[in-house]
Design a protein around this motif. Sequence first.
Motif, PDB file in Angstrom:
ATOM      1  N   THR A 196      47.852  47.677  -6.774  1.00  0.00           N
ATOM      2  CA  THR A 196      48.685  46.536  -7.294  1.00  0.00           C
ATOM      3  C   THR A 196      48.417  45.440  -6.387  1.00  0.00           C
ATOM      4  N   THR A 197      49.327  44.163  -6.701  1.00  0.00           N
ATOM      5  CA  THR A 197      49.095  43.084  -5.723  1.00  0.00           C
ATOM      6  C   THR A 197      49.583  43.462  -4.337  1.00  0.00           C
ATOM      7  N   GLU A 198      50.570  44.070  -4.434  1.00  0.00           N
ATOM      8  CA  GLU A 198      51.092  44.378  -3.053  1.00  0.00           C
ATOM      9  C   GLU A 198      50.240  45.601  -2.250  1.00  0.00           C
ATOM     10  N   GLY A 199      49.698  46.352  -2.854  1.00  0.00           N
ATOM     11  CA  GLY A 199      48.746  47.448  -2.491  1.00  0.00           C
ATOM     12  C   GLY A 199      47.434  46.747  -1.784  1.00  0.00           C
ATOM     13  N   ARG A 200      46.948  45.586  -2.717  1.00  0.00           N
ATOM     14  CA  ARG A 200      45.683  45.020  -2.402  1.00  0.00           C
ATOM     15  C   ARG A 200      45.911  44.140  -1.061  1.00  0.00           C
ATOM     16  N   LEU A 201      47.148  43.534  -0.843  1.00  0.00           N
ATOM     17  CA  LEU A 201      47.392  42.726   0.109  1.00  0.00           C
ATOM     18  C   LEU A 201      47.680  43.405   1.423  1.00  0.00           C
ATOM     19  N   ALA A 202      48.202  44.600   1.293  1.00  0.00           N
ATOM     20  CA  ALA A 202      48.250  45.756   2.162  1.00  0.00           C
ATOM     21  C   ALA A 202      46.870  46.183   2.837  1.00  0.00           C
ATOM     22  N   SER A 230      49.989  30.913  13.590  1.00  0.00           N
ATOM     23  CA  SER A 230      49.101  31.173  14.954  1.00  0.00           C
ATOM     24  C   SER A 230      49.716  29.862  15.952  1.00  0.00           C
ATOM     25  N   GLY A 231      49.992  28.976  15.222  1.00  0.00           N
ATOM     26  CA  GLY A 231      50.642  27.792  15.947  1.00  0.00           C
ATOM     27  C   GLY A 231      51.680  28.141  16.953  1.00  0.00           C
ATOM     28  N   ALA A 232      52.442  28.831  16.156  1.00  0.00           N
ATOM     29  CA  ALA A 232      53.871  29.333  16.963  1.00  0.00           C
ATOM     30  C   ALA A 232      53.538  30.386  17.867  1.00  0.00           C
ATOM     31  N   ALA A 233      52.440  31.081  17.668  1.00  0.00           N
ATOM     32  CA  ALA A 233      52.213  32.107  18.743  1.00  0.00           C
ATOM     33  C   ALA A 233      51.547  31.736  19.972  1.00  0.00           C
ATOM     34  N   MET A 242      41.807  42.601   7.797  1.00  0.00           N
ATOM     35  CA  MET A 242      41.926  41.217   8.499  1.00  0.00           C
ATOM     36  C   MET A 242      42.724  41.089   9.372  1.00  0.00           C
ATOM     37  N   GLY A 243      43.691  42.034   9.529  1.00  0.00           N
ATOM     38  CA  GLY A 243      44.953  41.740  10.686  1.00  0.00           C
ATOM     39  C   GLY A 243      46.207  41.258   9.716  1.00  0.00           C
ATOM     40  N   LYS A 244      47.443  41.783  10.449  1.00  0.00           N
ATOM     41  CA  LYS A 244      48.664  41.455   9.843  1.00  0.00           C
ATOM     42  C   LYS A 244      49.111  39.998   9.870  1.00  0.00           C
ATOM     43  N   ASP A 245      48.278  39.026  10.474  1.00  0.00           N
ATOM     44  CA  ASP A 245      48.593  37.727  10.454  1.00  0.00           C
ATOM     45  C   ASP A 245      48.389  37.109   9.034  1.00  0.00           C
ATOM     46  N   PHE A 246      47.142  37.683   8.415  1.00  0.00           N
ATOM     47  CA  PHE A 246      46.865  37.119   7.124  1.00  0.00           C
ATOM     48  C   PHE A 246      47.722  36.988   6.169  1.00  0.00           C
ATOM     49  N   PRO A 247      48.677  38.073   5.664  1.00  0.00           N
ATOM     50  CA  PRO A 247      49.801  38.029   4.624  1.00  0.00           C
ATOM     51  C   PRO A 247      50.467  36.828   5.080  1.00  0.00           C
ATOM     52  N   ASP A 248      50.999  36.627   6.029  1.00  0.00           N
ATOM     53  CA  ASP A 248      51.999  35.634   6.556  1.00  0.00           C
ATOM     54  C   ASP A 248      51.292  34.413   6.381  1.00  0.00           C
TER      55      ASP A 248
END
Length: 621
Positions: free
Chosen positions: A202-208, A337-340, A214-220
């Motif tokens: 699904t869309t959510e599964g693909r994003l997961a 990434s800017g806030a990080a 690619m790392g957890k930062d990408f979805p955000d």
Amino acid sequence: MPIRQLSETMINQIAAGEVIERPASVVKELVENALDAGASRVEVVTAGGGLSLIRVTDDGSGIPERELALAVARHCTSKLSDDIHDIRSLGFRGEALPSIGSVARLSIRSRTASGDAAAEIGIEGGRVSAVKPAAANRGTTVEVRDLFFATPARLKFMKGERAESSATSDIVKRIAIAFPAVRFTLAGSDRSTLELPATNDTTEGRLARVAQVMGKDFPDNAIAIDATRDGVHLAGHVSIPSYTRANALQQYAYVNGRPVRDKLIAGAIRGAFADVLPRDRHAVTVLFLSLDPAIVDVNVHPAKADVRFRDPGLVRGLIVGAIREALAGAGIRAATSGAAGMMAAFRPGASPYHPGPANGDRSYEAAYRASSDFDPAHSSQRPLDMAHSEARPRSGGFAENDQAAFDTGPLASADARAGIAEPAEALLGMVLGAARAQVHENYIVAQTRDSLVIVDQHAAHERLVYEALKNALHARAVPSQMLLLPEIVDLPEEDAERLAMHSETLAKFGLGIERFGPGAVAVRETPSMLGETNVQQLVRDLADEIADNDTVDTLKERLDRIAATMACHGSVRSGRLLKAEEMNALLRQMEATPGSGTCNHGRPTYIELKLADIERLFGRR
């Protein structure tokens, strides 16, 4: 030398030279076979960068014992119907296994769901062994040892073990993104284990799954893409303009589930982000194209890495239009990434202490120096100037001179306050909030209900002016200037013909051209904004772009670059004090302008720090 028929081994080795470029190519072919067999679990094990060992195990449908001999013969496949244009599987040529077996030691052990036992076949340097019984679970295990032992010259062109292992990891990740419902494992003595648990298709599964790779930062920091045009569907995610990479390695593209590295798709992505990214930065993308197999040719590259579309202009236009529409619709967003980075800069110990003029000759290092014996003069709890107490008499009072060690200068104050009264509740609910102050005559500090926002006023206004200029530029025909004498440009006949076909579009951008005999065009008008320009080079660049992409974006990009330069010089300069009304007006314009999260040069226009992050800095969370 007379013409002769090549041996089967030589034919397979030639095919291996095209298909099996390196160990990662072997992994790609074997994993694709596993997925075509309906596997829900794929395990890859390597050693020596894949040159010593590659083992791929799956739980797919398996190969019947009677078909094992055919599986290692050239041009034998179960994946292709009688129509070469109706390809719905990853593999279809039937070349991979015999090609691998001609340059390595290959063994295949397989068992079907209905089989009573497994069977095994082997190939060593092109010599096929007899099929024999074996023990195995349902599925197939393919083992490749001593890759290129039969062609030693090929080994000289291999890179180091680490580079080959990295290439294999990239191949597995690239394939895994397209199959989120399959569990992938990559392990071996030459690498750390990579595990990608199955999600769902699904869309959510693909994003997961994308987050796993690619790392957890990408979805955000991603924007969803979903668009259809003339039977071609585009889905996936692209990064916001302020979330970029130094290269294009994290741009993943798929055509009917097949991972590809296609020049047309890469160019379309670059064109879609041209206005919002600097030239040395690249967007992060995961795009899935779905279309009728009959209108895309996947049989144009030995490794099936490239494809050819029947209507490349349609595909390019869909990608560019869908990404630009998504960027415009996403509103204004700052990369996490800017806030990080800001959090890291604020953490204690992030910057070394440098004594300033007010510190004189004092040093705080002695206060933390370890000592085996207690000495009041070196104790970590001693007064700051105990080390100097012998050198000068102690003065009375409250030691104002000692306190001077902490006086590093006056506290920085806001250059302009946004008003003493509390901001309206409605402004706090806006994306960029309410302006509270201007500091260092360039940065606007704003407050929302749950965050602190810092805006670079020059970069922000530069983007706003640029977008206004660009909209005015493209809302009507671009003004042109007539040349005193027409410029004749000699071109190959096919380039001249293509330019003539696009003459109406070019006229809208202020470039007037017409045919001037065979293999030439006459340029009578050029865009006024370009001023004195190299007409010959401009026309040749346009001809090359039309030949490659069937577009005239080169001219549009040149005009946009001029608009960007004008915006840079016409925007609010750093060092200008702004009133509260001006600061809030700038914030509201940013919220209403697509792409205002970055300036014309690709730099971020603002950084947002969440209240929760601020509380963590102060130990409140």
